[in-house]
Motif scaffolding. Structure first.
Motif, short mmCIF file in Angstrom:
data_model
loop_
_atom_site.label_atom_id
_atom_site.label_comp_id
_atom_site.label_asym_id
_atom_site.label_seq_id
_atom_site.Cartn_x
_atom_site.Cartn_y
_atom_site.Cartn_z
N MET A 1 0.50 -1.05 0.02
CA MET A 1 -0.04 -0.21 -0.12
C MET A 1 1.12 1.02 -0.36
SD MET A 1 -2.96 -0.89 2.64
CE MET A 1 -3.99 -2.79 2.45
N ALA A 2 0.45 2.60 -0.47
CA ALA A 2 1.29 3.29 -1.14
C ALA A 2 1.09 4.11 0.20
CB ALA A 2 1.07 4.23 -1.96
N THR A 3 1.59 4.31 1.38
CA THR A 3 1.88 4.66 2.30
C THR A 3 3.23 4.97 3.39
OG1 THR A 3 0.81 5.27 4.30
CG2 THR A 3 1.34 2.43 3.95
N SER A 4 3.74 6.49 3.83
CA SER A 4 5.11 6.59 4.24
C SER A 4 5.37 6.16 5.73
CB SER A 4 5.18 8.11 3.87
OG SER A 4 5.26 9.14 4.19
N ALA A 5 3.57 6.55 6.52
CA ALA A 5 3.46 6.58 7.61
C ALA A 5 3.70 4.37 8.46
CB ALA A 5 2.09 6.83 8.22
N LYS A 6 4.28 5.04 9.51
CA LYS A 6 4.97 3.45 10.02
C LYS A 6 3.68 2.77 10.68
CE LYS A 6 9.22 3.71 9.15
NZ LYS A 6 10.77 3.49 10.31
N VAL A 7 3.43 1.52 10.73
CA VAL A 7 2.00 0.57 11.20
C VAL A 7 2.51 0.08 12.61
CG1 VAL A 7 0.13 -0.47 11.52
CG2 VAL A 7 0.82 0.46 9.51
N GLY A 8 2.16 0.63 14.38
CA GLY A 8 2.65 -0.16 15.28
C GLY A 8 2.08 -0.64 16.09
N LEU A 9 2.62 -1.39 16.57
CA LEU A 9 2.13 -2.09 17.91
C LEU A 9 2.11 -2.19 19.27
CD1 LEU A 9 0.03 -4.72 17.81
CD2 LEU A 9 1.76 -6.03 17.71
N GLN A 10 0.89 -1.67 20.04
CA GLN A 10 1.21 -1.51 21.47
C GLN A 10 1.84 -3.21 21.78
OE1 GLN A 10 1.76 -2.12 24.40
NE2 GLN A 10 1.80 0.08 24.07
N LEU A 11 2.57 -3.14 22.49
CA LEU A 11 3.18 -4.80 22.63
C LEU A 11 2.83 -6.17 24.27
CD1 LEU A 11 7.35 -5.14 22.00
CD2 LEU A 11 4.85 -5.92 20.58
N TYR A 12 1.37 -4.74 24.42
CA TYR A 12 0.72 -4.88 26.03
C TYR A 12 -0.57 -6.58 25.45
CZ TYR A 12 -2.67 -4.85 30.13
OH TYR A 12 -3.34 -5.57 30.83
N THR A 13 -0.77 -6.13 23.98
CA THR A 13 -1.77 -7.12 23.42
C THR A 13 -0.88 -8.19 22.90
OG1 THR A 13 -2.46 -5.12 21.57
CG2 THR A 13 -2.86 -7.26 20.90
N LEU A 14 0.39 -8.54 23.26
CA LEU A 14 0.87 -10.18 23.14
C LEU A 14 1.66 -9.78 24.99
CD1 LEU A 14 2.32 -9.54 19.75
CD2 LEU A 14 -0.04 -10.26 20.11
N ARG A 15 1.30 -9.55 25.78
CA ARG A 15 1.64 -9.85 26.45
C ARG A 15 1.97 -11.70 26.87
NH1 ARG A 15 -3.27 -8.34 27.47
NH2 ARG A 15 -4.69 -8.19 29.17
N ASP A 16 1.17 -12.25 26.85
CA ASP A 16 1.27 -13.31 27.48
C ASP A 16 2.50 -14.16 26.30
OD1 ASP A 16 -0.67 -13.26 29.15
OD2 ASP A 16 -2.21 -13.90 27.56
N MET A 17 2.41 -13.60 25.35
CA MET A 17 3.12 -14.21 24.22
C MET A 17 4.89 -13.67 24.66
SD MET A 17 1.13 -13.91 20.38
CE MET A 17 2.49 -14.81 19.69
N MET A 18 4.76 -12.97 25.11
CA MET A 18 5.99 -12.10 25.52
C MET A 18 6.80 -12.62 26.32
SD MET A 18 7.18 -9.26 23.43
CE MET A 18 7.62 -7.09 24.44
N ALA A 19 5.87 -13.35 27.34
CA ALA A 19 6.29 -13.56 28.71
C ALA A 19 7.12 -14.80 28.23
CB ALA A 19 5.74 -13.67 29.69
N VAL A 20 6.51 -15.55 27.63
CA VAL A 20 6.82 -17.01 27.00
C VAL A 20 8.31 -16.77 25.91
CG1 VAL A 20 6.82 -19.02 25.65
CG2 VAL A 20 4.66 -17.76 26.57
N SER A 21 8.01 -15.62 25.54
CA SER A 21 10.18 -15.44 24.29
C SER A 21 9.20 -13.82 23.73
CB SER A 21 9.64 -16.79 23.63
OG SER A 21 11.00 -16.61 22.24
N LEU A 22 10.06 -13.20 24.37
CA LEU A 22 10.82 -12.17 23.47
C LEU A 22 10.84 -11.98 22.47
CD1 LEU A 22 11.19 -8.77 25.75
CD2 LEU A 22 12.26 -9.45 23.32
N PRO A 23 12.32 -12.64 22.33
CA PRO A 23 12.06 -12.35 21.07
C PRO A 23 11.18 -13.61 20.11
CG PRO A 23 14.14 -13.59 22.58
CD PRO A 23 12.39 -13.60 23.20
N ALA A 24 10.87 -14.67 20.18
CA ALA A 24 10.29 -15.33 19.53
C ALA A 24 8.73 -14.39 18.52
CB ALA A 24 9.59 -16.27 19.96
N THR A 25 8.34 -13.70 20.09
CA THR A 25 7.11 -12.81 19.31
C THR A 25 7.84 -11.15 18.61
OG1 THR A 25 6.37 -13.19 21.56
CG2 THR A 25 5.46 -10.74 20.71
N LEU A 26 8.76 -10.93 18.55
CA LEU A 26 8.96 -9.23 17.97
C LEU A 26 8.97 -10.15 16.45
CD1 LEU A 26 11.57 -7.96 20.03
CD2 LEU A 26 8.96 -7.47 20.17
#
Length: 300
Positions: A51-76
């Motif tokens: 899609m033609a856009t220069s803006a970057k889409v971001g994610l608040q990682l609280y959405t994936l907090r359970d996954m972050m607790a298991v593996s931060l590298p794999a979640t990212l």
């Protein structure tokens, strides 16, 4: 979202072994699905990136907090595979800034913002600032006030505004920006005033920006556009979060909030970063895929 002082050990200690194994299996399955998604020409990530856009889409990682607790590298890695470029942290799960920065660089990600609990400033501002600088953040966001912190009466928010001016000044001197993230309780009338208005009016606009959570604004029956007009340029960060017909959370673009007129006033608001978020979701991969697709379309 509510901010929690996250650590992987603390998070996992609350689960029994069966729960942990179930969570880990689910995480592995989601990770494999995301990797496959990224490799497919017809994937959501591929389509959105076209899609033609220069803006970057971001994610608040609280959405994936359970996954972050298991593996931060794999979640990212999963988040990058979906197509996200910017992240807002809500805890670091016992990883050092140097470790996280290496992962971010390898995955083509940046982290312009982080949620930091107000209590973290109790032992001094400098420690918070130093950590944010190590992480490469630009914004430090106060994410949530507990009921005890909210107290009673409007004076609580007047004192908070004064404190935020002090914290914000220290942040500015270090090249950072303080921000405040709203829920709905800031719009409960106190002594004839709205706490949110007090925070806006009694903090210096250069010392504290606002992170507008669009879900909670609508939940509180407030008009984001009215606030953009009254305080132009003040809302540097957004949480893009949708609502279903019952007033509960929904994946972005599938609910009742009309985001198009809000995004149309991006310049007036001053927004620099938009973070997809959903506080509670049973299908995390679907949620972040749908959120990425919807925001990419809004920015196209």
């Amino acid at each position: 979202m509510k901010n929690l002082t996250h650590s992987a050990s603390a998070a996992l200690s609350t689960r029994n072994d069966a729960e942990y194994q179930t969570s880990r299996r689910r995480f592995v399955k989601l990770s494999a699905a995301a990797m496959g998604l990224a490799a497919m020409p017809g994937s959501i990530a591929f389509a959105a990136n076209m899609m033609a856009t220069s803006a970057k889409v971001g994610l608040q990682l609280y959405t994936l907090r359970d996954m972050m607790a298991v593996s931060l590298p794999a979640t990212l890695k999963l988040v990058a595979a979906v197509g996200y470029k910017e992240l807002e942290f809500a805890g670091y799960f016992d990883h050092k800034p140097s470790e996280i920065k290496t992962i971010l660089q390898n995955e083509g990600l940046t982290a312009p913002s982080a949620h930091i609990a107000l209590t973290n400033f109790d032992s001094g501002v400098n420690g918070v600032i130093d950590h944010a600088l190590e992480m490469g953040h630009k914004y430090i966001v106060i994410p949530y006030l507990t009921e005890e912190q909210r107290g009673t009466g409007i004076d609580v928010y007047k004192k908070l505004a004064e404190r935020c001016n002090g914290i914000g000044e220290a942040c500015n001197k270090a090249g950072l920006q303080l921000a405040y993230h709203n829920h709905a309780f800031e719009f409960e009338m106190r002594d004839g005033q709205l706490p949110y208005d007090v925070l806006l009016n009694e903090t210096d606009k250069d010392l504290m920006a606002m992170e507008m959570d669009l879900f909670w604004m609508v939940k509180a029956k407030q008009d984001p556009l009215a606030y953009f007009k009254k305080h132009p340029g003040r809302f540097k960060l957004w949480h893009v979060k949708d609502m279903d017909e019952a007033g509960n959370f929904a994946d972005v673009g599938t609910g009742t909030i009309d985001f198009a007129p809000i995004f149309a006033q991006s310049a007036l608001s001053g927004v620099e970063h938009r973070f997809v978020e959903r506080d509670k979701t049973d299908d995390k991969l679907k949620t972040i895929q749908q959120g990425y697709k919807a925001v990419s379309q809004l920015l196209a």
